[in-house]
Structures are given as structure tokens and as C-alpha cells.
Design a protein around this motif. Sequence first.
Motif, PDB file in Angstrom:
ATOM      1  N   GLU A   1      26.315  16.893 -35.095  1.00  0.00           N
ATOM      2  CA  GLU A   1      26.671  18.153 -34.868  1.00  0.00           C
ATOM      3  C   GLU A   1      25.759  19.028 -34.167  1.00  0.00           C
ATOM      4  O   GLU A   1      24.527  19.070 -34.477  1.00  0.00           O
ATOM      5  CB  GLU A   1      27.304  18.678 -35.903  1.00  0.00           C
ATOM      6  CG  GLU A   1      28.175  19.936 -35.709  1.00  0.00           C
ATOM      7  CD  GLU A   1      28.851  20.495 -37.024  1.00  0.00           C
ATOM      8  OE1 GLU A   1      29.148  21.671 -37.293  1.00  0.00           O
ATOM      9  OE2 GLU A   1      29.194  19.696 -37.572  1.00  0.00           O
ATOM     10  N   VAL A   2      26.240  19.875 -32.990  1.00  0.00           N
ATOM     11  CA  VAL A   2      25.138  20.704 -32.493  1.00  0.00           C
ATOM     12  C   VAL A   2      25.428  22.047 -33.368  1.00  0.00           C
ATOM     13  O   VAL A   2      26.112  22.608 -33.637  1.00  0.00           O
ATOM     14  CB  VAL A   2      25.744  21.003 -31.032  1.00  0.00           C
ATOM     15  CG1 VAL A   2      24.721  21.768 -30.276  1.00  0.00           C
ATOM     16  CG2 VAL A   2      26.113  19.940 -30.196  1.00  0.00           C
TER      17      VAL A   2
ATOM     18  N   HIS B   1      24.552  25.843 -28.768  1.00  0.00           N
ATOM     19  CA  HIS B   1      25.612  25.450 -27.897  1.00  0.00           C
ATOM     20  C   HIS B   1      25.261  26.642 -26.585  1.00  0.00           C
ATOM     21  O   HIS B   1      24.744  27.662 -26.858  1.00  0.00           O
ATOM     22  CB  HIS B   1      26.993  26.029 -28.544  1.00  0.00           C
ATOM     23  CG  HIS B   1      27.463  25.058 -29.387  1.00  0.00           C
ATOM     24  ND1 HIS B   1      28.314  24.100 -28.575  1.00  0.00           N
ATOM     25  CD2 HIS B   1      27.817  24.640 -30.714  1.00  0.00           C
ATOM     26  CE1 HIS B   1      28.674  23.324 -29.514  1.00  0.00           C
ATOM     27  NE2 HIS B   1      28.408  23.551 -30.630  1.00  0.00           N
TER      28      HIS B   1
ATOM     29  N   GLY C   1      21.671  21.746 -26.011  1.00  0.00           N
ATOM     30  CA  GLY C   1      23.130  21.094 -26.234  1.00  0.00           C
ATOM     31  C   GLY C   1      23.590  20.039 -25.548  1.00  0.00           C
ATOM     32  O   GLY C   1      24.359  19.110 -26.091  1.00  0.00           O
ATOM     33  N   TYR C   2      23.592  20.322 -24.026  1.00  0.00           N
ATOM     34  CA  TYR C   2      24.167  19.380 -23.342  1.00  0.00           C
ATOM     35  C   TYR C   2      23.183  18.078 -23.184  1.00  0.00           C
ATOM     36  O   TYR C   2      23.858  16.960 -23.142  1.00  0.00           O
ATOM     37  CB  TYR C   2      24.081  19.798 -21.879  1.00  0.00           C
ATOM     38  CG  TYR C   2      24.825  19.188 -20.840  1.00  0.00           C
ATOM     39  CD1 TYR C   2      26.247  19.299 -20.666  1.00  0.00           C
ATOM     40  CD2 TYR C   2      24.280  18.026 -19.895  1.00  0.00           C
ATOM     41  CE1 TYR C   2      26.969  18.575 -19.721  1.00  0.00           C
ATOM     42  CE2 TYR C   2      24.861  17.517 -19.124  1.00  0.00           C
ATOM     43  CZ  TYR C   2      26.262  17.503 -18.975  1.00  0.00           C
ATOM     44  OH  TYR C   2      27.021  16.628 -17.967  1.00  0.00           O
TER      45      TYR C   2
ATOM     46  N   TYR D   1      21.939  16.805 -27.333  1.00  0.00           N
ATOM     47  CA  TYR D   1      23.047  16.328 -28.560  1.00  0.00           C
ATOM     48  C   TYR D   1      24.301  16.149 -27.681  1.00  0.00           C
ATOM     49  O   TYR D   1      25.202  15.557 -28.387  1.00  0.00           O
ATOM     50  CB  TYR D   1      23.578  17.617 -29.091  1.00  0.00           C
ATOM     51  CG  TYR D   1      22.514  18.407 -29.997  1.00  0.00           C
ATOM     52  CD1 TYR D   1      22.578  17.939 -31.381  1.00  0.00           C
ATOM     53  CD2 TYR D   1      21.373  19.176 -29.726  1.00  0.00           C
ATOM     54  CE1 TYR D   1      21.636  18.309 -32.456  1.00  0.00           C
ATOM     55  CE2 TYR D   1      20.461  19.488 -30.715  1.00  0.00           C
ATOM     56  CZ  TYR D   1      20.582  19.139 -31.991  1.00  0.00           C
ATOM     57  OH  TYR D   1      19.580  19.556 -32.561  1.00  0.00           O
TER      58      TYR D   1
ATOM     59  N   CYS E   1      26.390  17.227 -25.962  1.00  0.00           N
ATOM     60  CA  CYS E   1      27.623  18.059 -26.269  1.00  0.00           C
ATOM     61  C   CYS E   1      28.400  18.624 -24.809  1.00  0.00           C
ATOM     62  O   CYS E   1      27.429  18.756 -23.955  1.00  0.00           O
ATOM     63  CB  CYS E   1      27.324  19.449 -26.864  1.00  0.00           C
ATOM     64  SG  CYS E   1      28.628  20.505 -27.197  1.00  0.00           S
TER      65      CYS E   1
ATOM     66  N   CYS F   1      30.898  20.575 -24.631  1.00  0.00           N
ATOM     67  CA  CYS F   1      31.939  21.827 -24.592  1.00  0.00           C
ATOM     68  C   CYS F   1      31.826  22.638 -23.349  1.00  0.00           C
ATOM     69  O   CYS F   1      30.672  22.544 -22.583  1.00  0.00           O
ATOM     70  CB  CYS F   1      31.744  22.464 -25.802  1.00  0.00           C
ATOM     71  SG  CYS F   1      30.230  23.415 -25.917  1.00  0.00           S
TER      72      CYS F   1
ATOM     73  N   CYS G   1      28.344  24.478 -23.057  1.00  0.00           N
ATOM     74  CA  CYS G   1      26.885  23.618 -22.679  1.00  0.00           C
ATOM     75  C   CYS G   1      27.138  23.058 -21.206  1.00  0.00           C
ATOM     76  O   CYS G   1      26.246  23.015 -20.566  1.00  0.00           O
ATOM     77  CB  CYS G   1      26.903  22.439 -23.567  1.00  0.00           C
ATOM     78  SG  CYS G   1      26.462  22.992 -25.363  1.00  0.00           S
TER      79      CYS G   1
END
Length: 91
Positions: free
Chosen positions: A55-56, A61, A66-67, A70, A72, A74, A77
Motif C-alpha cells: 500500500e502506498v 501519492h 508512488g508511480y 510502489y 501505483c 492512481c 500518481c
Amino acid sequence: MRRARRDPSTLSEDAHGKASTYRNWKCRCEPCTKAHAEYSAPYTRAYHSRKKGQEVPEDKHGTMTGYNVYACRCQPCKDANAAHSRKYRRT
């Protein structure tokens, strides 16, 4: 006092093709670049895979961390990655 910049063109041919020449002499010839990529690959993979699937944290975020670290995807990100890519391409 700063050390004078090293000039990789002054190196002998046998000094090329090493990751240390890439790092220490800033040589970007094809053999040195390839040697550095081979040397760095396991470390890069380990760094990027250690956080994937976790989980980030909220403070990551909307950031490149984050990108990339992790993985991610979203919208914040993805937007941070796109902004960085645009900035990088301009320079």
C-alpha cells in the motif's frame, strides 16, 4: 577545492567497457554504458520490486515515488509521472 573534470577521451582502450569507468570518469561510450547497465540491473530490479504490491503511504501519492517504486496507477500518481516525463523531454 573542486577536482578537475576527468576527460574519458584520454583513457586507453582497455579502460573502456567497465562500470567503474562509467561512474568515475563519466564515460558514456557504448561499452561503458552497457557495462554499467549490466552492473546496475540487479540493484535496480531489487529497488523497484521491494515495494510493489504494498500500500502506498499517503504522503507518496501523487509523486514519482508512488508511480515508480510502489507501482501505483492512481490518477494523481499518473499525473506526477506525466508531468515529470514532459519536463524531462524538454531538457
